[in-house]
Motif scaffolding. Sequence first.
Motif, PDB file in Angstrom:
ATOM      1  N   GLU A   1       0.822  -1.216   0.000  1.00 56.15           N
ATOM      2  CA  GLU A   1       0.000   0.000   0.000  1.00 56.15           C
ATOM      3  C   GLU A   1       0.854   1.264   0.000  1.00 56.15           C
ATOM      4  N   GLU A   2       2.178   1.081  -0.057  1.00 61.81           N
ATOM      5  CA  GLU A   2       3.147   2.190  -0.100  1.00 61.81           C
ATOM      6  C   GLU A   2       3.111   3.052   1.152  1.00 61.81           C
ATOM      7  N   LEU A   3       2.780   2.433   2.289  1.00 66.76           N
ATOM      8  CA  LEU A   3       2.765   3.141   3.561  1.00 66.76           C
ATOM      9  C   LEU A   3       4.050   2.907   4.349  1.00 66.76           C
ATOM     10  N   LEU A   4       4.716   1.799   4.076  1.00 62.97           N
ATOM     11  CA  LEU A   4       5.986   1.473   4.723  1.00 62.97           C
ATOM     12  C   LEU A   4       7.012   1.094   3.670  1.00 62.97           C
ATOM     13  N   GLU A   5       8.293   1.238   4.065  1.00 60.30           N
ATOM     14  CA  GLU A   5       9.375   0.739   3.228  1.00 60.30           C
ATOM     15  C   GLU A   5      10.411   0.052   4.117  1.00 60.30           C
ATOM     16  N   VAL A   6      11.056  -0.972   3.581  1.00 59.67           N
ATOM     17  CA  VAL A   6      12.113  -1.692   4.282  1.00 59.67           C
ATOM     18  C   VAL A   6      13.379  -1.513   3.474  1.00 59.67           C
ATOM     19  N   ASN A   7      14.368  -0.829   4.068  1.00 59.41           N
ATOM     20  CA  ASN A   7      15.571  -0.515   3.295  1.00 59.41           C
ATOM     21  C   ASN A   7      16.783  -1.352   3.675  1.00 59.41           C
ATOM     22  N   GLY A   8      16.557  -2.429   4.397  1.00 60.20           N
ATOM     23  CA  GLY A   8      17.664  -3.296   4.791  1.00 60.20           C
ATOM     24  C   GLY A   8      18.044  -3.134   6.242  1.00 60.20           C
ATOM     25  N   ASP A   9      18.104  -1.884   6.720  1.00 59.18           N
ATOM     26  CA  ASP A   9      18.466  -1.619   8.112  1.00 59.18           C
ATOM     27  C   ASP A   9      17.285  -1.149   8.947  1.00 59.18           C
ATOM     28  N   TYR A  10      16.321  -0.494   8.293  1.00 56.60           N
ATOM     29  CA  TYR A  10      15.196   0.087   9.010  1.00 56.60           C
ATOM     30  C   TYR A  10      13.871  -0.230   8.312  1.00 56.60           C
ATOM     31  N   ILE A  11      12.814  -0.256   9.133  1.00 55.70           N
ATOM     32  CA  ILE A  11      11.442  -0.298   8.630  1.00 55.70           C
ATOM     33  C   ILE A  11      10.849   1.067   8.961  1.00 55.70           C
ATOM     34  N   LYS A  12      10.409   1.810   7.965  1.00 54.88           N
ATOM     35  CA  LYS A  12       9.993   3.189   8.219  1.00 54.88           C
ATOM     36  C   LYS A  12       8.792   3.583   7.389  1.00 54.88           C
ATOM     37  N   LEU A  13       8.145   4.661   7.809  1.00 52.82           N
ATOM     38  CA  LEU A  13       7.019   5.214   7.075  1.00 52.82           C
ATOM     39  C   LEU A  13       7.498   5.854   5.775  1.00 52.82           C
ATOM     40  N   THR A  14       6.712   5.699   4.723  1.00 53.16           N
ATOM     41  CA  THR A  14       6.942   6.446   3.490  1.00 53.16           C
ATOM     42  C   THR A  14       6.296   7.828   3.649  1.00 53.16           C
ATOM     43  N   ASN A  15       6.444   8.673   2.641  1.00 55.72           N
ATOM     44  CA  ASN A  15       5.764   9.969   2.692  1.00 55.72           C
ATOM     45  C   ASN A  15       4.255   9.785   2.768  1.00 55.72           C
ATOM     46  N   LYS A  16       3.740   8.818   2.023  1.00 56.61           N
ATOM     47  CA  LYS A  16       2.307   8.515   2.095  1.00 56.61           C
ATOM     48  C   LYS A  16       1.954   8.023   3.500  1.00 56.61           C
ATOM     49  N   GLY A  17       2.854   7.238   4.077  1.00 57.98           N
ATOM     50  CA  GLY A  17       2.635   6.722   5.423  1.00 57.98           C
ATOM     51  C   GLY A  17       2.594   7.817   6.475  1.00 57.98           C
ATOM     52  N   LEU A  18       3.367   8.892   6.264  1.00 57.53           N
ATOM     53  CA  LEU A  18       3.338  10.015   7.189  1.00 57.53           C
ATOM     54  C   LEU A  18       1.945  10.629   7.249  1.00 57.53           C
ATOM     55  N   ASP A  19       1.271  10.672   6.101  1.00 57.31           N
ATOM     56  CA  ASP A  19      -0.071  11.237   6.053  1.00 57.31           C
ATOM     57  C   ASP A  19      -1.126  10.294   6.627  1.00 57.31           C
ATOM     58  N   LEU A  20      -0.826   9.000   6.627  1.00 58.12           N
ATOM     59  CA  LEU A  20      -1.800   7.999   7.081  1.00 58.12           C
ATOM     60  C   LEU A  20      -1.225   7.154   8.217  1.00 58.12           C
ATOM     61  N   ALA A  21      -0.464   7.823   9.094  1.00 59.32           N
ATOM     62  CA  ALA A  21       0.251   7.097  10.152  1.00 59.32           C
ATOM     63  C   ALA A  21      -0.681   6.311  11.062  1.00 59.32           C
ATOM     64  N   ASN A  22      -1.851   6.863  11.367  1.00 60.00           N
ATOM     65  CA  ASN A  22      -2.780   6.156  12.260  1.00 60.00           C
ATOM     66  C   ASN A  22      -3.172   4.790  11.703  1.00 60.00           C
ATOM     67  N   LEU A  23      -3.326   4.696  10.379  1.00 56.25           N
ATOM     68  CA  LEU A  23      -3.668   3.401   9.768  1.00 56.25           C
ATOM     69  C   LEU A  23      -2.532   2.401   9.917  1.00 56.25           C
ATOM     70  N   VAL A  24      -1.302   2.909   9.864  1.00 56.63           N
ATOM     71  CA  VAL A  24      -0.135   2.042  10.027  1.00 56.63           C
ATOM     72  C   VAL A  24      -0.067   1.529  11.466  1.00 56.63           C
ATOM     73  N   TRP A  25      -0.197   2.442  12.427  1.00 55.78           N
ATOM     74  CA  TRP A  25      -0.082   2.031  13.836  1.00 55.78           C
ATOM     75  C   TRP A  25      -1.146   1.028  14.225  1.00 55.78           C
ATOM     76  N   GLU A  26      -2.335   1.158  13.637  1.00 58.73           N
ATOM     77  CA  GLU A  26      -3.432   0.242  13.982  1.00 58.73           C
ATOM     78  C   GLU A  26      -3.087  -1.217  13.659  1.00 58.73           C
ATOM     79  N   GLU A  27      -2.203  -1.427  12.695  1.00 57.04           N
ATOM     80  CA  GLU A  27      -1.819  -2.797  12.332  1.00 57.04           C
ATOM     81  C   GLU A  27      -1.034  -3.489  13.434  1.00 57.04           C
ATOM     82  N   PHE A  28      -0.487  -2.680  14.378  1.00 59.35           N
ATOM     83  CA  PHE A  28       0.360  -3.274  15.418  1.00 59.35           C
ATOM     84  C   PHE A  28      -0.232  -3.123  16.808  1.00 59.35           C
ATOM     85  N   VAL A  29      -1.493  -2.740  16.887  1.00 58.11           N
ATOM     86  CA  VAL A  29      -2.168  -2.638  18.180  1.00 58.11           C
ATOM     87  C   VAL A  29      -2.607  -4.016  18.659  1.00 58.11           C
TER      88      VAL A  29
END
Length: 379
Positions: A351-379
């Motif tokens: 969904e282009e909300l996260l990216e894995v670059n080898g060392d880190y798992i981080k929010l994409t720019n799209k993920g920054l705008d929809l951060a609440n949806l990302v966090w809900e996956e880990f509640v």
Amino acid sequence: MRLLELYIHIPFCKKKCKYCDFLSGPSTTDERESYVKSLCQDIRSYAHLAKACRVISIFVGGGTPSTLTAFQMQQIFSAVRDTFVVEENAEITVEMNPGTVDREKLSGYKKCGINRLSIGLQSTKNRELQILGRIHTYEEFLNTYSLARKVGFNNINADLIIGLPKQTIADVENSVNELVNLKLEHISVYSLILEEGTMLEELVRSGKLKLPEDKEERNMYWKVKNILEKNGYNHYEISNFAKHGSESKHNLDCWKQKEYVGFGVAAHSYTNGVRYSNIENIEEYIKNYEEGKEEDNFVFHEKQTHNMKVKEYMMLGLRKIEGVCIQEFKEKFAANPIFVFKTELEKLVNEELLEVNGDYIKLTNKGLDLANLVWEEFV
């Protein structure tokens, strides 16, 4: 020795802001005196835990902590230092509002060891401050800021709120540029959240005030981000920007799931995987200490399982712009987060909300705008 953070809650303010749903409100001199006495008892009751700990940060929040006198703040910090070993380089922050301090009070705070101020500005526009129900003007903020510099504070944060009624992108741009010109070490930028039951929520719900559209509010966020980054501020957490070396240690450690103890009414704690808090009634909190029934102030919330800790670590870590360090996750939990959260990560990456670059798992720019949806996956 265990590393520990302390949070101290001061529930008083001169006037309730229209958007605020925190446990805070006006108080009398006697109420503040009684509260500080109970708060000091609360702090000293942790002597058993303090023997095995070193305090690495202290955050005094509210409410408006600067409603307290310098002497009352000194009483609180005497209790802290009598009870805990506070590291020499500990970050010690106090929140304050413009118009609630003078040079004498600021000097007294500095003598307590306070080395970081967080000033609740919220806007450089007086009409926006009036909409929010703030007690101060921008000119009073400038005076408070100037006094703080003269007293010797060299680590100062200012809060800014975006997405306000009648606010434009030009308003936001102007406010951010004014703060940049002040050369603040840290700037926190929050999107307005309408809390149920607040005066501002009622005004919006009744149609008397209108918020910007979601797209416009997101454009405000990106305008702020671009201006601050161009001016040397590191965007290190969803809502926080800092000059190099001035990132809030207290907040960063919370996002890293470090232990902390909260003192005062409604303050929360997290130690040994247990979350607990104090009761939310100020009168009962004080009465229980006066009557020697301090155990009645304790409210148990949860004992975390291993799975709960793992999920929370991911959710908190994704608040940081750098994201979750895969190696640190492995060291803490003896597992690879890419495998532990294979299903969630595949979905969020697709969904282009996260990216894995080898060392880190981080929010994409799209993920920054929809951060609440990302966090809900880990509640």
